[in-house]
Scaffold this motif. Structure first.
Motif, PDB file in Angstrom:
ATOM      1  N   LEU A  22       0.822  -1.209   0.000  1.00 39.49           N
ATOM      2  CA  LEU A  22       0.000   0.000   0.000  1.00 39.49           C
ATOM      3  C   LEU A  22       0.852   1.254   0.000  1.00 39.49           C
ATOM      4  CD1 LEU A  22      -2.910  -0.867   2.430  1.00 39.49           C
ATOM      5  CD2 LEU A  22      -3.053  -0.427  -0.008  1.00 39.49           C
ATOM      6  N   SER A  23       1.925   1.233   0.805  1.00 35.17           N
ATOM      7  CA  SER A  23       2.744   2.444   0.850  1.00 35.17           C
ATOM      8  C   SER A  23       3.483   2.632  -0.459  1.00 35.17           C
ATOM      9  CB  SER A  23       3.719   2.393   2.028  1.00 35.17           C
ATOM     10  OG  SER A  23       4.456   1.209   1.981  1.00 35.17           O
ATOM     11  N   LEU A  24       3.770   1.526  -1.158  1.00 39.32           N
ATOM     12  CA  LEU A  24       4.388   1.675  -2.477  1.00 39.32           C
ATOM     13  C   LEU A  24       3.379   2.190  -3.501  1.00 39.32           C
ATOM     14  CD1 LEU A  24       7.178   1.203  -3.624  1.00 39.32           C
ATOM     15  CD2 LEU A  24       6.417  -0.996  -4.449  1.00 39.32           C
ATOM     16  N   MET A  25       2.101   1.974  -3.211  1.00 33.12           N
ATOM     17  CA  MET A  25       1.056   2.465  -4.118  1.00 33.12           C
ATOM     18  C   MET A  25       1.122   3.983  -4.277  1.00 33.12           C
ATOM     19  SD  MET A  25      -1.190   0.499  -5.540  1.00 33.12           S
ATOM     20  CE  MET A  25      -2.778   1.332  -5.548  1.00 33.12           C
ATOM     21  N   TYR A  54       9.581  12.224  -6.056  1.00 26.45           N
ATOM     22  CA  TYR A  54       8.157  12.109  -5.718  1.00 26.45           C
ATOM     23  C   TYR A  54       7.858  12.598  -4.307  1.00 26.45           C
ATOM     24  CZ  TYR A  54       7.714   9.405  -9.981  1.00 26.45           C
ATOM     25  OH  TYR A  54       7.735   9.024 -11.266  1.00 26.45           O
ATOM     26  N   ILE A  55       8.842  12.483  -3.386  1.00 24.42           N
ATOM     27  CA  ILE A  55       8.541  12.986  -2.040  1.00 24.42           C
ATOM     28  C   ILE A  55       8.331  14.495  -2.054  1.00 24.42           C
ATOM     29  CG2 ILE A  55       9.533  11.188  -0.575  1.00 24.42           C
ATOM     30  CD1 ILE A  55      12.053  12.911  -0.409  1.00 24.42           C
ATOM     31  N   PHE A  56       8.869  15.199  -3.088  1.00 25.33           N
ATOM     32  CA  PHE A  56       8.648  16.633  -3.142  1.00 25.33           C
ATOM     33  C   PHE A  56       7.405  16.983  -3.950  1.00 25.33           C
ATOM     34  CE2 PHE A  56      13.464  16.517  -3.068  1.00 25.33           C
ATOM     35  CZ  PHE A  56      13.503  16.633  -1.688  1.00 25.33           C
ATOM     36  N   LYS A  57       6.966  16.014  -4.739  1.00 26.11           N
ATOM     37  CA  LYS A  57       5.873  16.339  -5.650  1.00 26.11           C
ATOM     38  C   LYS A  57       4.503  16.200  -5.013  1.00 26.11           C
ATOM     39  CE  LYS A  57       7.797  15.601 -10.201  1.00 26.11           C
ATOM     40  NZ  LYS A  57       7.930  14.676 -11.305  1.00 26.11           N
ATOM     41  N   ASN A  58       4.428  15.387  -3.977  1.00 29.58           N
ATOM     42  CA  ASN A  58       3.137  15.108  -3.373  1.00 29.58           C
ATOM     43  C   ASN A  58       3.347  14.967  -1.867  1.00 29.58           C
ATOM     44  OD1 ASN A  58       0.801  13.738  -2.405  1.00 29.58           O
ATOM     45  ND2 ASN A  58       0.359  13.066  -4.489  1.00 29.58           N
ATOM     46  N   PRO A  59       2.577  15.692  -1.057  1.00 28.72           N
ATOM     47  CA  PRO A  59       2.845  15.664   0.393  1.00 28.72           C
ATOM     48  C   PRO A  59       2.624  14.302   1.037  1.00 28.72           C
ATOM     49  CG  PRO A  59       0.802  16.822  -0.070  1.00 28.72           C
ATOM     50  CD  PRO A  59       1.460  16.587  -1.393  1.00 28.72           C
ATOM     51  N   PHE A  60       1.918  13.411   0.364  1.00 28.32           N
ATOM     52  CA  PHE A  60       1.631  12.123   1.003  1.00 28.32           C
ATOM     53  C   PHE A  60       2.715  11.086   0.733  1.00 28.32           C
ATOM     54  CE2 PHE A  60      -2.408  14.214   0.723  1.00 28.32           C
ATOM     55  CZ  PHE A  60      -2.941  13.983   1.974  1.00 28.32           C
ATOM     56  N   VAL A  61       3.685  11.438  -0.100  1.00 30.59           N
ATOM     57  CA  VAL A  61       4.719  10.450  -0.427  1.00 30.59           C
ATOM     58  C   VAL A  61       5.725  10.300   0.711  1.00 30.59           C
ATOM     59  CG1 VAL A  61       6.444   9.782  -2.109  1.00 30.59           C
ATOM     60  CG2 VAL A  61       4.388  10.897  -2.857  1.00 30.59           C
ATOM     61  N   LEU A  62       5.998  11.412   1.411  1.00 29.81           N
ATOM     62  CA  LEU A  62       6.974  11.324   2.500  1.00 29.81           C
ATOM     63  C   LEU A  62       6.501  10.407   3.621  1.00 29.81           C
ATOM     64  CD1 LEU A  62       9.689  12.258   3.551  1.00 29.81           C
ATOM     65  CD2 LEU A  62       8.566  14.200   4.595  1.00 29.81           C
ATOM     66  N   PRO A  63       5.269  10.609   4.176  1.00 27.55           N
ATOM     67  CA  PRO A  63       4.805   9.626   5.177  1.00 27.55           C
ATOM     68  C   PRO A  63       4.736   8.222   4.621  1.00 27.55           C
ATOM     69  CG  PRO A  63       3.057  11.177   4.598  1.00 27.55           C
ATOM     70  CD  PRO A  63       4.329  11.723   4.047  1.00 27.55           C
ATOM     71  N   CYS A 101      -2.690   7.379   3.311  1.00 23.37           N
ATOM     72  CA  CYS A 101      -1.732   7.987   2.389  1.00 23.37           C
ATOM     73  C   CYS A 101      -2.166   7.765   0.947  1.00 23.37           C
ATOM     74  CB  CYS A 101      -0.339   7.411   2.607  1.00 23.37           C
ATOM     75  SG  CYS A 101       0.456   8.064   4.053  1.00 23.37           S
ATOM     76  N   VAL A 102      -2.613   6.540   0.659  1.00 26.95           N
ATOM     77  CA  VAL A 102      -3.052   6.236  -0.710  1.00 26.95           C
ATOM     78  C   VAL A 102      -4.214   7.139  -1.086  1.00 26.95           C
ATOM     79  CG1 VAL A 102      -4.125   4.488  -2.156  1.00 26.95           C
ATOM     80  CG2 VAL A 102      -2.260   3.855  -0.661  1.00 26.95           C
ATOM     81  N   LEU A 103      -5.167   7.246  -0.148  1.00 28.73           N
ATOM     82  CA  LEU A 103      -6.345   8.073  -0.403  1.00 28.73           C
ATOM     83  C   LEU A 103      -5.938   9.527  -0.627  1.00 28.73           C
ATOM     84  CD1 LEU A 103      -9.474   7.758  -0.412  1.00 28.73           C
ATOM     85  CD2 LEU A 103      -9.413   8.628   1.938  1.00 28.73           C
ATOM     86  N   GLY A 104      -5.103  10.012   0.273  1.00 31.11           N
ATOM     87  CA  GLY A 104      -4.672  11.400   0.181  1.00 31.11           C
ATOM     88  C   GLY A 104      -3.953  11.677  -1.120  1.00 31.11           C
TER      89      GLY A 104
END
Lengths: 194, 401, 385
Positions: free
Chosen positions: C197-200, C227-236, C369-372
């Motif tokens: 899921l977190s890889l999703m 990607y961690i900079f492109k979307n706030p949900f990637v870092l968590p 995170c996936v939803l966000g």
């Protein structure tokens, strides 16, 4: 049966958030400490190359000041496990050493043998590594020489000569007395005819 | 603890009739508990102890400690060697707190001899015993971390312990089996600079203590592994005759140093130099594993302030009382219990006036503390079983003697 | 025995390479320089063999290095030096010396063990992890299989190791081994979910399962469009992926299958010598694999300003590839070091806590995170297009 597993109880949302926060925070706090040590110089030393100083009172392998020892067996008697054995033949005041051994299979380095010594001649040294390939070699002889020392031999010789001279003098005296008694009023003749 | 052997699959004799005319055969799959010998060679048993556990999956359903693998007839030896000659043997039952063992035995014999100990010897004894208590608590703390899988705190604890061992090496020449306190006083006076080094150690150790606390004691995983696990209630603790940190961890405020005072502990206590840490259930229930280990960790600091008090109050003087070289102890019997790092270490000595004891009995705290395992281990998981064994902080040399 | 799965993987890699439409550096080079007389079907096979040889060598080298690195990191964390003698400079040859020692050890199989499974298990474990590396590109033009479902393939192959571990635990005929095997099975099942899921989350942002495309998707912003900079949900999600991958690779604080203070050595109790070292190698290879995945999907893959400017300066392809490979390995090395750092800090969690953490904490958080991330991406599309 009573179970003591706390995780089986339901977790409230508040506890849930608290757990996540605590888990993260304390992990990072721990990693801060370990990370600080990661960048520091280690405190250990590279053993065979460098060694820690060994204090003077270290209780290692014994050493014996054989010249002083009088074979009184005080240390052997003080030993709780009877690992000290000594043997010497007494020639008047001088000692002819046969053995003085400590069995390091038994010895527990308690230093109890050191205190009762009247001559202060047995000590514990700073040597701690004592490795052999055979158990029998662990019975370590502390003597630096067997038999008698040169000084002792000289002293013994002197003492013997003195004793012999004394005995000879005594004998001569007795002989003279006898001769005197035998020959009546004849004067005594000393026995130096050479 | 015999296992009942049942066939793992049993069929119900009567099939059940289903509405459609079909018949259903019922099958019962039963599982029997698995008996596992935890030990004598197991990393969690801190020596050669065996715990026979019965597990249902990961759940421990029964546990039984088996002792005696390290029995060395210490008490019988005490009845065969001279009074002073037994001293090195006392080192060897609780090898992590040899100074304390020396003290217990010496005090028992001194009670029979009725001899006065010089003040400097008393202070040196107190310093050494308390430093040894710190060293012992460091091992308890470190190995407890090791039991729970944290390896680094163990090495940090051993780093400070190493310093302590070096301090002991300087005063008595040995690192583990000290034989330093003797009947009537101590063997050697402190070498020059030794007291200053102890004082320096005290200053440094305080910082390190905070590190242990932050790294392990409050770590969330550690707290979750130990809080509410292996709870010993106050009543249970008293019933089983627990002593030392095990008892105090359960919330009983009892310390032999204060309540049955010896040396100058009472004086130091009245001067406010130390307190008795008691388990309060800070992270879970009173008497859980966390409380027990935290009592030990707090005791390090209390011992440290005791050492500081001793360093302030030590004075010059002789180090040994009026003791004959070959001891002949007047007839009688004496029991002295002292607060070992693991609880009450009792020495009972009987003399008939000769050079050798008639009876030499030792009450080992680890041995008495271990009995409770059988009661608190069932119902926990295998990982908790390890945590509980670790929290009793047994030294097998002492349980078996 | 160990050769069989590796050979199978090699064959598979060969098939993949043969079916792919060029783009492989080895194959291109071969095609360019091979004489006319060589039959065409030999070229893909040779390319595959060379590639597999290179990847096995690279993985073995990385594993050996990281064993040494682990010992140095743990040593310095614990105020000691770690290995210092073998080879001279800071004991660099320690792992080689250890390897030789392990090879020379007596090959022991317990009397009551299931011999066949006991022997197959280490090979299966190592083979599976090597198989997973088939889909892992080492540089933009150097890879073995440009799979469209690369991320999926890697996750699948890496969880195959579990079967080997369970096999080892069962075949050893030891109670401790059995405990270890059961724990491993339970743990991996629990952690596959949050891992996937977190890889999703970066997959949603990238819009592809292909590792090369995912990496190339981060090349904007001068190579810093990670990607961690492109979307706030990637870092968590990255943090969740890191925690789950610790559990997946059996690293502390999730090393329950081994749990040296509880289960003696868990499923490894009866293993020794080279068979034991296969499991050991697998652990380090899996660490690298997970770190590489994290590097590709969260930390920019091959992309960095260095590669960006190298490309802008129109340096030769081989130099660009080298820069890309070094970037990726450095990023994954950082991940590996953090894994080691965590291992030497934390105590081990209990088995029920592992389950609780997997199911009650990581899975819901990963779902969030996936939803966000999905909503964020959808919002971006709605607002900007």
């Amino acid at each position: 049966m009573k179970t003591t597993i706390s995780a089986r109880e339901l977790t409230t949302p508040r506890e849930w958030v608290q757990n996540v926060w605590d888990g993260l925070f304390t992990t990072l706090a721990g990693m801060r400490i370990t990370g600080r040590y990661l960048l520091r110089k280690p405190i250990t030393i590279q053993y065979p190359d460098e060694r820690m100083p060994i204090p003077d009172r270290y209780r290692g392998i014994h050493y014996l000041e054989q010249e002083k020892c009088i074979n009184c067996l005080a240390c052997a008697r003080a030993c709780p496990i009877d690992c000290i054995e000594m043997d010497a033949i007494r020639h008047g005041k001088e000692l002819e050493w046969v053995s003085f051994s400590v069995d390091y299979q038994k010895c527990m380095f308690c230093e109890l043998c050191v205190y009762p010594c009247p001559k202060d001649c047995i000590h514990m040294g700073t040597e701690f590594a004592f490795v052999t390939e055979d158990r029998s070699e662990l019975k370590h002889d502390l003597l630096s020489f067997k038999g008698m020392s040169r000084d002792a031999r000289v002293r013994k010789k002197e003492a013997e000569e003195k004793k012999a001279a004394k005995a000879a003098a005594k004998e001569a005296k007795a002989a003279a007395k006898e001769a005197q008694a035998a020959s009546g009023d004849q004067p005594k003749e000393e026995g130096d005819d050479g | 603890m015999a296992t009942e052997h049942k066939p793992s699959i049993t069929f119900h004799p009567e099939p059940r009739n289903l509405p459609g005319g079909e018949r259903e055969y019922m099958m019962d799959v039963s599982t029997s508990d698995l008996e596992v010998n935890m030990g004598p060679q197991h990393p969690a048993t801190h020596g050669v102890m065996k715990i026979l556990i019965r597990t249902d999956g990961e759940l421990v359903t029964a546990a039984q400690p088996h002792l005696g693998f390290l029995h060395r007839c210490a008490e019988k030896i005490g009845e065969n060697v001279e009074w002073l000659q037994y001293l090195p043997y006392t080192d060897r039952y609780d090898y992590l707190a040899s100074m304390n063992n020396n003290l217990g035995y010496s005090m028992a014999v001194e009670k029979l001899l009725d001899v006065e100990i010089p003040q400097r010897a008393v202070m040196l004894r107190m310093i050494c015993v308390e430093l040894n208590r710190i060293a012992s608590a460091l091992v308890a703390f470190g190995t407890y971390g090791l039991d729970l899988g944290a390896i680094t705190p163990f090495l940090y604890a051993f780093r400070e312990r190493e310093w302590l061992l070096m301090i002991f090496e300087k005063i008595c020449g040995a690192r583990l089996t000290y034989s330093y306190l003797r009947i009537g006083g101590v063997f050697n006076d402190a070498p020059p600079g030794w007291l200053e080094e102890v004082s320096h150690f005290c200053d440094v150790f305080e910082e390190k203590w905070q590190e242990y606390y932050d790294l392990l004691m409050v770590n969330h995983i550690f707290v979750k592994r130990t809080a509410d696990i292996g709870v010993i209630t106050k009543e249970q603790a008293l019933d089983f005759g627990l002593t030392g940190p095990m008892l105090r961890g359960s919330g009983v405020d009892f310390d032999l140093r204060r309540d049955v005072p010896y040396l100058r502990y009472k004086e130091a206590y009245d001067a406010g130099a130390w307190k008795v840490p008691v388990g309060s259930g800070e992270k879970g229930t009173v008497g859980d594993c966390w409380d027990r280990i935290f009592v030990r960790v707090q005791e390090m600091m209390e011992s440290l302030s005791l050492v500081r008090w001793c360093l302030e109050n030590i004075e010059e003087g002789p180090i040994i009382g009026d003791i004959a070289k070959t001891l002949k102890v007047p007839p009688g019997e004496a029991y002295v219990g002292i607060e070992n790092p693991r609880g009450e270490l009792g020495h009972y000595a009987v003399s008939d006036g000769g050079k050798v004891a008639v009876r030499c009995r030792v009450r080992g705290p680890s041995f008495c503390n271990l009995a409770i395992l059988e009661d608190i281990m069932p119902g926990t998981l295998l990982g908790d079983a390890v945590a509980i064994i670790g929290s009793t902080d047994v030294v097998i040399g002492e349980t078996d003697r | 025995m160990a050769a069989l799965p590796i050979a199978l993987n090699a064959a598979q890699a060969a098939l993949e390479v043969a079916s792919s439409e060029g783009g492989n550096l080895t194959l291109d080079l071969l095609k360019q320089y091979a004489p006319e007389s060589v039959p065409a079907w030999i070229l893909p096979l040779t390319a595959a063999a060379v590639s597999v040889g290179i990847v096995v060598a690279v993985i073995a080298l990385l594993a050996l290095t990281s064993v040494w690195l682990e010992r140095k990191v743990s040593g310095h964390i614990q105020c000691r030096y770690g290995p210092m003698y073998a080879g001279g400079w800071h004991g660099w040859a320690q792992s080689i010396a250890d390897g030789i020692k392990l090879l020379m050890k007596e090959d022991m199989i317990p009397l009551g063990a299931d011999r066949a499974l006991f022997v197959i298990a280490p090979a299966l474990v190592l083979g599976a992890i090597f198989g997973a590396f088939v889909a892992m590109p080492l540089s933009p033009d150097f890879f073995f299989a440009d799979l469209h479902l690369g991320a999926f393939f890697i996750l699948g192959m890496s969880s195959l190791t579990t079967i080997g571990v369970v096999m080892a635990g069962w075949a050893s005929n030891s109670k401790w081994s059995l405990y270890g095997a059961m724990r491993e099975a339970a743990q991996v099942v629990a952690y596959e979910i949050p891992l996937g899921l977190s890889l999703m989350v970066p997959l949603i942002v990238a819009g592809t399962f292909n590792l090369l495309d995912a990496s190339a998707g981060q090349s904007d912003w001068w190579g810093m469009g990670w990607y961690i900079f492109k979307n706030p949900f990637v870092l968590p999600a990255g943090l969740l992926f890191f925690v789950s991958s610790l559990a997946e690779t059996k690293r502390a604080p999730f090393d329950l299958p081994e749990a040296e203070s509880e289960l003696v050595a868990g499923f490894l109790t009866e293993y020794s010598g080279i068979r034991w070292s296969f499991f050991f190698m697998e652990e380090y290879a899996a660490m690298y694999l997970m770190s590489l995945m994290a590097a590709v999907f969260f930390l920019g893959g091959f992309e960095s300003p260095f590669l960006h400017f190298a490309k802008a300066a129109e340096l030769p392809v081989i130099v660009c590839n080298l820069i890309a490979a070094v970037t990726l390995i450095t990023k994954s090395m950082i991940g590996v070091i953090v894994m080691m750092w965590v291992r030497w800090t934390l105590p081990r969690v209990r088995i029920d806590q592992v389950m609780t953490m997997g199911y009650k904490y990581l899975t819901p958080l990963a779902l969030l995170c996936v939803l966000g991330a999905a909503l964020w991406e959808a919002g971006k599309v709605l607002i900007f297009e």
